[in-house]
Design a protein around this motif. Structure first.
Motif, mmCIF file in Angstrom:
data_model
loop_
_atom_site.group_PDB
_atom_site.id
_atom_site.type_symbol
_atom_site.label_atom_id
_atom_site.label_comp_id
_atom_site.label_asym_id
_atom_site.label_seq_id
_atom_site.Cartn_x
_atom_site.Cartn_y
_atom_site.Cartn_z
ATOM 1 N N MET A 1 0.844 -1.193 0.000
ATOM 2 C CA MET A 1 0.000 0.000 0.000
ATOM 3 C C MET A 1 0.880 1.244 0.000
ATOM 4 O O MET A 1 1.858 1.322 0.735
ATOM 5 N N SER A 2 0.584 2.236 -0.851
ATOM 6 C CA SER A 2 1.424 3.418 -0.957
ATOM 7 C C SER A 2 1.279 4.290 0.282
ATOM 8 O O SER A 2 0.277 4.253 0.996
ATOM 9 N N LYS A 3 2.303 5.085 0.516
ATOM 10 C CA LYS A 3 2.335 5.985 1.662
ATOM 11 C C LYS A 3 2.292 7.407 1.150
ATOM 12 O O LYS A 3 3.175 7.835 0.402
ATOM 13 N N LEU A 4 1.278 8.176 1.544
ATOM 14 C CA LEU A 4 1.099 9.538 1.077
ATOM 15 C C LEU A 4 1.674 10.497 2.108
ATOM 16 O O LEU A 4 1.295 10.463 3.280
ATOM 17 N N THR A 5 2.604 11.345 1.653
ATOM 18 C CA THR A 5 3.272 12.291 2.538
ATOM 19 C C THR A 5 3.337 13.646 1.853
ATOM 20 O O THR A 5 3.587 13.728 0.650
ATOM 21 N N ALA A 6 3.132 14.695 2.629
ATOM 22 C CA ALA A 6 3.246 16.057 2.103
ATOM 23 C C ALA A 6 4.437 16.752 2.758
ATOM 24 O O ALA A 6 4.538 16.796 3.987
ATOM 25 N N TYR A 7 5.328 17.275 1.920
ATOM 26 C CA TYR A 7 6.460 18.064 2.402
ATOM 27 C C TYR A 7 6.074 19.531 2.290
ATOM 28 O O TYR A 7 5.853 20.048 1.192
ATOM 29 N N LEU A 8 5.974 20.203 3.433
ATOM 30 C CA LEU A 8 5.612 21.613 3.465
ATOM 31 C C LEU A 8 6.889 22.421 3.307
ATOM 32 O O LEU A 8 7.739 22.451 4.198
ATOM 33 N N VAL A 9 7.032 23.075 2.164
ATOM 34 C CA VAL A 9 8.306 23.645 1.742
ATOM 35 C C VAL A 9 8.209 25.165 1.699
ATOM 36 O O VAL A 9 7.342 25.724 1.004
ATOM 37 N N ALA A 10 9.118 25.819 2.407
ATOM 38 C CA ALA A 10 9.141 27.282 2.374
ATOM 39 C C ALA A 10 9.705 27.795 1.058
ATOM 40 O O ALA A 10 9.271 28.832 0.549
ATOM 41 N N ASP A 11 10.677 27.069 0.491
ATOM 42 C CA ASP A 11 11.331 27.523 -0.738
ATOM 43 C C ASP A 11 11.615 26.292 -1.595
ATOM 44 O O ASP A 11 12.338 25.387 -1.165
ATOM 45 N N LEU A 12 11.040 26.261 -2.785
ATOM 46 C CA LEU A 12 11.173 25.109 -3.679
ATOM 47 C C LEU A 12 11.761 25.555 -5.013
ATOM 48 O O LEU A 12 11.308 26.536 -5.608
ATOM 49 N N PHE A 13 12.770 24.813 -5.505
ATOM 50 C CA PHE A 13 13.181 24.928 -6.903
ATOM 51 C C PHE A 13 12.788 23.619 -7.563
ATOM 52 O O PHE A 13 13.283 22.554 -7.192
ATOM 53 N N ASP A 14 11.871 23.676 -8.516
ATOM 54 C CA ASP A 14 11.298 22.455 -9.073
ATOM 55 C C ASP A 14 12.027 21.937 -10.313
ATOM 56 O O ASP A 14 11.597 20.967 -10.934
ATOM 57 N N GLY A 15 13.153 22.584 -10.655
ATOM 58 C CA GLY A 15 13.892 22.228 -11.858
ATOM 59 C C GLY A 15 13.725 23.262 -12.944
ATOM 60 O O GLY A 15 14.518 23.330 -13.887
ATOM 61 N N VAL A 35 1.263 21.448 -4.607
ATOM 62 C CA VAL A 35 -0.012 22.121 -4.366
ATOM 63 C C VAL A 35 0.149 23.171 -3.275
ATOM 64 O O VAL A 35 1.167 23.228 -2.575
ATOM 65 N N GLU A 36 -0.860 23.997 -3.127
ATOM 66 C CA GLU A 36 -0.925 24.915 -1.999
ATOM 67 C C GLU A 36 -1.193 24.099 -0.733
ATOM 68 O O GLU A 36 -1.930 23.105 -0.773
ATOM 69 N N PRO A 37 -0.589 24.500 0.382
ATOM 70 C CA PRO A 37 -0.798 23.724 1.618
ATOM 71 C C PRO A 37 -2.261 23.526 1.977
ATOM 72 O O PRO A 37 -2.642 22.501 2.559
ATOM 73 N N GLY A 38 -3.114 24.474 1.598
ATOM 74 C CA GLY A 38 -4.535 24.330 1.903
ATOM 75 C C GLY A 38 -5.240 23.298 1.053
ATOM 76 O O GLY A 38 -6.390 22.944 1.333
ATOM 77 N N GLY A 39 -4.567 22.800 -0.001
ATOM 78 C CA GLY A 39 -5.200 21.831 -0.888
ATOM 79 C C GLY A 39 -4.806 20.402 -0.631
ATOM 80 O O GLY A 39 -5.001 19.529 -1.483
ATOM 81 N N LEU A 40 -4.285 20.108 0.559
ATOM 82 C CA LEU A 40 -3.842 18.749 0.869
ATOM 83 C C LEU A 40 -5.026 17.850 1.222
ATOM 84 O O LEU A 40 -6.023 18.306 1.789
ATOM 85 N N PRO A 41 -4.900 16.561 0.885
ATOM 86 C CA PRO A 41 -5.935 15.609 1.310
ATOM 87 C C PRO A 41 -6.038 15.558 2.836
ATOM 88 O O PRO A 41 -5.040 15.725 3.542
ATOM 89 N N GLU A 42 -7.206 15.302 3.320
ATOM 90 C CA GLU A 42 -7.412 15.255 4.763
ATOM 91 C C GLU A 42 -6.636 14.096 5.378
ATOM 92 O O GLU A 42 -6.622 12.984 4.856
ATOM 93 N N GLY A 43 -5.948 14.383 6.480
ATOM 94 C CA GLY A 43 -5.252 13.354 7.224
ATOM 95 C C GLY A 43 -3.902 12.950 6.670
ATOM 96 O O GLY A 43 -3.272 12.015 7.188
ATOM 97 N N VAL A 44 -3.407 13.626 5.623
ATOM 98 C CA VAL A 44 -2.123 13.256 5.049
ATOM 99 C C VAL A 44 -0.995 13.562 6.029
ATOM 100 O O VAL A 44 -1.026 14.565 6.750
ATOM 101 N N ALA A 45 0.001 12.689 6.090
ATOM 102 C CA ALA A 45 1.174 12.929 6.929
ATOM 103 C C ALA A 45 1.971 14.101 6.357
ATOM 104 O O ALA A 45 2.089 14.257 5.134
ATOM 105 N N THR A 46 2.507 14.951 7.232
ATOM 106 C CA THR A 46 3.247 16.120 6.771
ATOM 107 C C THR A 46 4.647 16.162 7.373
ATOM 108 O O THR A 46 4.866 15.719 8.503
ATOM 109 N N ILE A 47 5.580 16.684 6.591
ATOM 110 C CA ILE A 47 6.939 16.946 7.048
ATOM 111 C C ILE A 47 7.235 18.400 6.698
ATOM 112 O O ILE A 47 7.123 18.804 5.539
#
Length: 387
Positions: A1-15, A35-47
């Motif tokens: 089963m896949s593991k869904l995780t959201a990394y809350l990033v202050a500064d991102l360079f996406d390439g 995505v915007e932090p407000g658009g995360l699925p409910e209950g997703v683990a965050t780092i």
């Protein structure tokens, strides 16, 4: 089963661009979206990564060794694991273990070891780079001239039947003719020109036959002269030729790097390689290559006669050199360390970007460009203290 995780990033360079205050959504080993932090699925683990910069993991297409292991003398699963682990510490999330000119038996052993490492899921092992033995003795560098030879049919078959998805071979344009280059590329092998004393016209013929670019631009190749442009001139002039370069301040002068970046015709790009040896991630002061002792001193690796023998460079050190000494902007430098090598190898859909569908390979950098964290396939890597 896949593991869904959201990394809350202050500064991102996406390439491609910098983005502020976003969330990188990772599903198992793959990026689902940014995505915007407000658009995360409910209950997703965050780092939360509240400081520093998150960027695509570095991709190094020329790595002879690391962690005390050199592919030529440690062509084993454990040897490749040691190499990949050593370089991951410095932000490299994918690399090609590189075999320097050696015997057919050692070449076969290295191919088998890389195939085994990929099958075993060794983090960071992407394929293999076979540098030689079909080179120019006149531009041998630290390669053993006793092993340098033309390519015969057995050599060809060995290269095209590795069972490895990503294979680069470095050859001299005067040793491997366009007909053989065309056969190799048709079979899926990526050909680069290096350790070559070929004139401009011969190098251009190699590119026209399918060679994708050059190995360590400026080093061990015919130079740019005003009447004889050489391999360097051909590489800079060809719109299709990609160029690896070693930015350690020893292999290429910073002004030469800057001039090459200004001269290179689009859409070709220049990308960073380390050409690193077994010293990376160790306190070693010497090691052996094909029975010859290589000395490590002052950040330089040399044979007894002073010939450079690979480098003592890691990828984050290369990034710092490009930004601090050469004066290239951080975002373009990061492309040179990730997106451009991915494009050269044809894997930029899954590597070199932080975007939907790409692998979750990224590096967390401090403002001072120290490596704060490394993630390969969505898994944070952990390293033993250096000793």
């Amino acid at each position: 089963m896949s593991k869904l995780t959201a990394y809350l990033v202050a500064d991102l360079f996406d390439g491609a661009t910098r983005r502020r205050d976003v969330a990188v959504l990772v599903d198992g080993d793959t990026i689902r979206g940014v995505v915007e932090p407000g658009g995360l699925p409910e209950g997703v683990a965050t780092i939360e990564l509240a400081t520093g910069l998150l960027a695509p993991g570095f991709i190094d297409l020329q790595v002879n060794g690391g962690g005390g292991a050199l592919l030529n003398s440690a062509a084993t699963l454990d040897g490749i694991r040691a190499i990949c682990t050593a370089h991951a510490r410095y932000g490299t999330t994918a690399l090609l273990p590189t075999l320097i000119t050696d015997t057919p038996e050692v070449t076969t052993a290295a191919i088998t070891a890389v195939r085994d490492a990929i099958a075993a899921g060794v983090p960071g092992c992407l394929g293999i780079h076979i540098e030689g033995p079909h080179l120019s003795v006149a531009r041998k560098g630290a390669h053993n001239p006793g092993y340098i030879r033309p390519m015969d049919e057995a050599d060809f078959q060995r290269l095209v039947s590795t069972g490895i998805d990503h294979v680069i071979t470095t050859v001299a344009a005067e040793t491997v003719p366009p007909e053989q280059i065309a056969r190799l590329t048709a079979a899926g092998v990526t050909v680069a020109i290096g350790h070559s004393d070929a004139p401009y016209e011969m190098a251009m013929a190699a590119f026209n036959a399918g060679a994708r670019g050059v190995t360590h631009l400026f080093n061990a190749m015919s130079q740019l002269g005003h009447r004889s442009p050489g391999v360097v001139g051909a590489a800079l002039d060809s719109p299709d030729a990609w160029c690896g370069i070693i930015p350690d301040g020893l292999h290429v002068h910073p002004a030469a790097i800057a001039n090459a970046l200004r001269a290179k015709r689009a859409p070709g790009r220049i990308y960073i390689v380390t050409d690193a040896m077994s010293t990376i991630g160790t306190t070693m002061t010497e090691f052996e290559l094909n029975g010859r002792v290589i000395q490590r001193a002052g950040g330089k690796l040399t044979l007894d006669d002073g010939t450079l023998a690979g480098s003592d460079l890691d990828m984050i050190g290369a990034v710092r050199f490009m930004t601090g000494t050469v004066g290239i902007g951080l975002e373009e430098t990061l492309r040179m360390a990730s997106l451009y090598p991915a494009q050269f190898l044809g894997i930029d859909r899954t590597h070199g970007r932080i975007a939907p569908g790409a692998r979750a390979d990224f590096v967390h950098l401090s403002d001072a460009l120290d490596v704060e964290g490394v993630y390969i396939g969505g898994e944070r890597q952990h390293f033993a203290p250096l000793g």
